[in-house]
Design a protein around this motif. Structure first.
Motif, mmCIF file in Angstrom:
data_model
loop_
_atom_site.group_PDB
_atom_site.id
_atom_site.type_symbol
_atom_site.label_atom_id
_atom_site.label_comp_id
_atom_site.label_asym_id
_atom_site.label_seq_id
_atom_site.Cartn_x
_atom_site.Cartn_y
_atom_site.Cartn_z
ATOM 1 N N ILE A 310 1.097 -1.240 -0.047
ATOM 2 C CA ILE A 310 -0.040 0.031 -0.198
ATOM 3 C C ILE A 310 0.963 1.100 -0.036
ATOM 4 O O ILE A 310 1.713 1.428 0.952
ATOM 5 C CB ILE A 310 -1.084 0.051 1.626
ATOM 6 N N ILE A 311 0.599 2.065 -0.925
ATOM 7 C CA ILE A 311 1.174 3.402 -1.087
ATOM 8 C C ILE A 311 0.311 4.503 -0.194
ATOM 9 O O ILE A 311 -0.873 4.548 -0.573
ATOM 10 C CB ILE A 311 1.365 3.880 -2.368
ATOM 11 N N SER A 312 0.812 4.973 0.681
ATOM 12 C CA SER A 312 -0.050 5.935 1.716
ATOM 13 C C SER A 312 0.812 7.060 2.466
ATOM 14 O O SER A 312 1.826 6.817 2.817
ATOM 15 C CB SER A 312 -0.770 5.030 2.845
ATOM 16 N N TYR A 313 0.075 7.982 2.499
ATOM 17 C CA TYR A 313 0.888 9.060 3.146
ATOM 18 C C TYR A 313 0.763 8.861 4.730
ATOM 19 O O TYR A 313 1.417 9.674 5.518
ATOM 20 C CB TYR A 313 0.077 10.448 2.810
ATOM 21 N N HIS A 314 -0.160 8.019 5.116
ATOM 22 C CA HIS A 314 -0.352 7.657 6.522
ATOM 23 C C HIS A 314 1.062 6.909 6.967
ATOM 24 O O HIS A 314 1.158 6.688 8.167
ATOM 25 C CB HIS A 314 -1.450 6.721 6.806
#
Length: 323
Positions: A310-314
């Motif tokens: 998962i690519i995520s800013y979180h």
């Protein structure tokens, strides 16, 4: 057996038994942190619509990545904001392009960090579209030439994986051929295979300074109403040599993630995009949701749907919550 012999709450009684039967596990290895790099020195421009995210010059990007890696982040996805743009995005192909500079610096400072480069032209063109404009629209085949050059240049600079996000027909095959002919047969391609023309990208376009100056991207990005078309797109990318396929965005497309995983049994990436991130941040800032709990629930749902990564800013926020 029927109630009262079967009581499903028995195994929910305490944390140990709940963990024993947990079906989906999110780990640090599942997550990729997107980062934005721009020219200059000592530059840290806050992205107002994406709290905690910045446009960083190469020197500060290196320091950021050192801290991320020390905190458990294994991989980052790089987006470049060039000093100058052109009509075709050729600036992205230069040996001294901004992402190329970043890759060389990061490989020297944090050699074990896995570097993925977004391959597209929208950040690099004066008009903000993902390729060369001919007769008022993005020309598919002319754009492929630029994408191939950009990919080779990035790999030469030290990038570990190429991620074409342009949605041109045939671009995976063209890039694969360009890499192979330059003796980069080992280089993996993570294709943005089912990338939708989504309203969830708004904050990203501020971050990457890539909003289109006219029209929209509906002639090359997918209609959010379509599911079967996504399967055709993914199948074509696999045939052309994609090693990982991606669905973008994630939350409104969990059904697509699940279909892709079930139909192809390929490594699947999902992009938890900027608008999805910013909605959580805004709601949390207003005290409407528990940010930690809702973030973990969202990321777990994406993994449960079938995403392997998962690519995520979180990512930078949840490392401490993951074992």
């Amino acid at each position: 057996m029927a109630f009262p012999i079967t009581r499903l709450r028995r195994l929910r009684k305490n944390e140990i038994s709940r963990n024993m039967i947990k079906e989906t596990r999110l780990t640090r290895d599942d997550l990729i942190m997107p980062l934005f790099v721009r020219p200059g020195s000592g530059v840290q421009n806050p992205i107002k619509s994406m709290p905690g995210n910045y446009q960083l010059s190469v020197d500060l990007l290196v320091e950021k990545c050192k801290a991320l890696y020390a905190n458990g982040v294994q991989s980052v996805l790089l987006f470049g904001i060039p000093e100058h743009k052109d009509e075709h995005g050729l600036v992205a192909c230069h040996e001294n392009g901004i992402v190329q500079q970043a890759a060389r610096a990061l490989k020297k400072a944090v050699p074990e960090l896995f570097l993925i480069a977004d391959v597209c032209n929208c950040e690099y063109t004066t008009h903000g579209h993902c390729g060369t404009i001919i007769d008022g629209d993005v020309d598919n085949d002319a754009t492929l030439i630029t994408l191939g050059k950009q990919s080779v240049s990035l790999v030469q600079a030290g990038i570990d994986m190429i991620a074409p996000s342009d949605m041109m027909d045939g671009r995976v095959g063209f890039i694969r051929q360009a890499l192979d002919s330059n003796k980069f047969e080992h280089m993996p391609i993570m294709a943005y295979s089912a990338k939708y023309a989504s309203a969830f990208y708004g904050p990203f376009r501020d971050a990457a300074e890539s909003a289109p100056q006219f029209g929209n991207r509906a002639t090359y990005q997918m209609d959010p109403a379509n599911s079967n078309e996504a399967i055709r797109e993914v199948e074509q990318d696999i045939i052309e040599g994609a090693d990982i396929v991606m669905v973008k965005p994630a939350l409104s497309y969990l059904d697509i993630i699940n279909r892709v995983k079930n139909e192809f049994n390929m490594p699947v990436c999902a992009y938890n995009v900027s608008g999805e991130f910013s909605m959580v941040k805004a709601a949390a800032a207003n005290g409407w949701v528990d940010e930690e709990r809702i973030t973990m629930e969202i990321l777990t749902s994406i993994k449960r749907a079938g995403a392997d990564m998962i690519i995520s800013y979180h990512t930078q926020d949840v490392m401490g919550l993951l074992k």
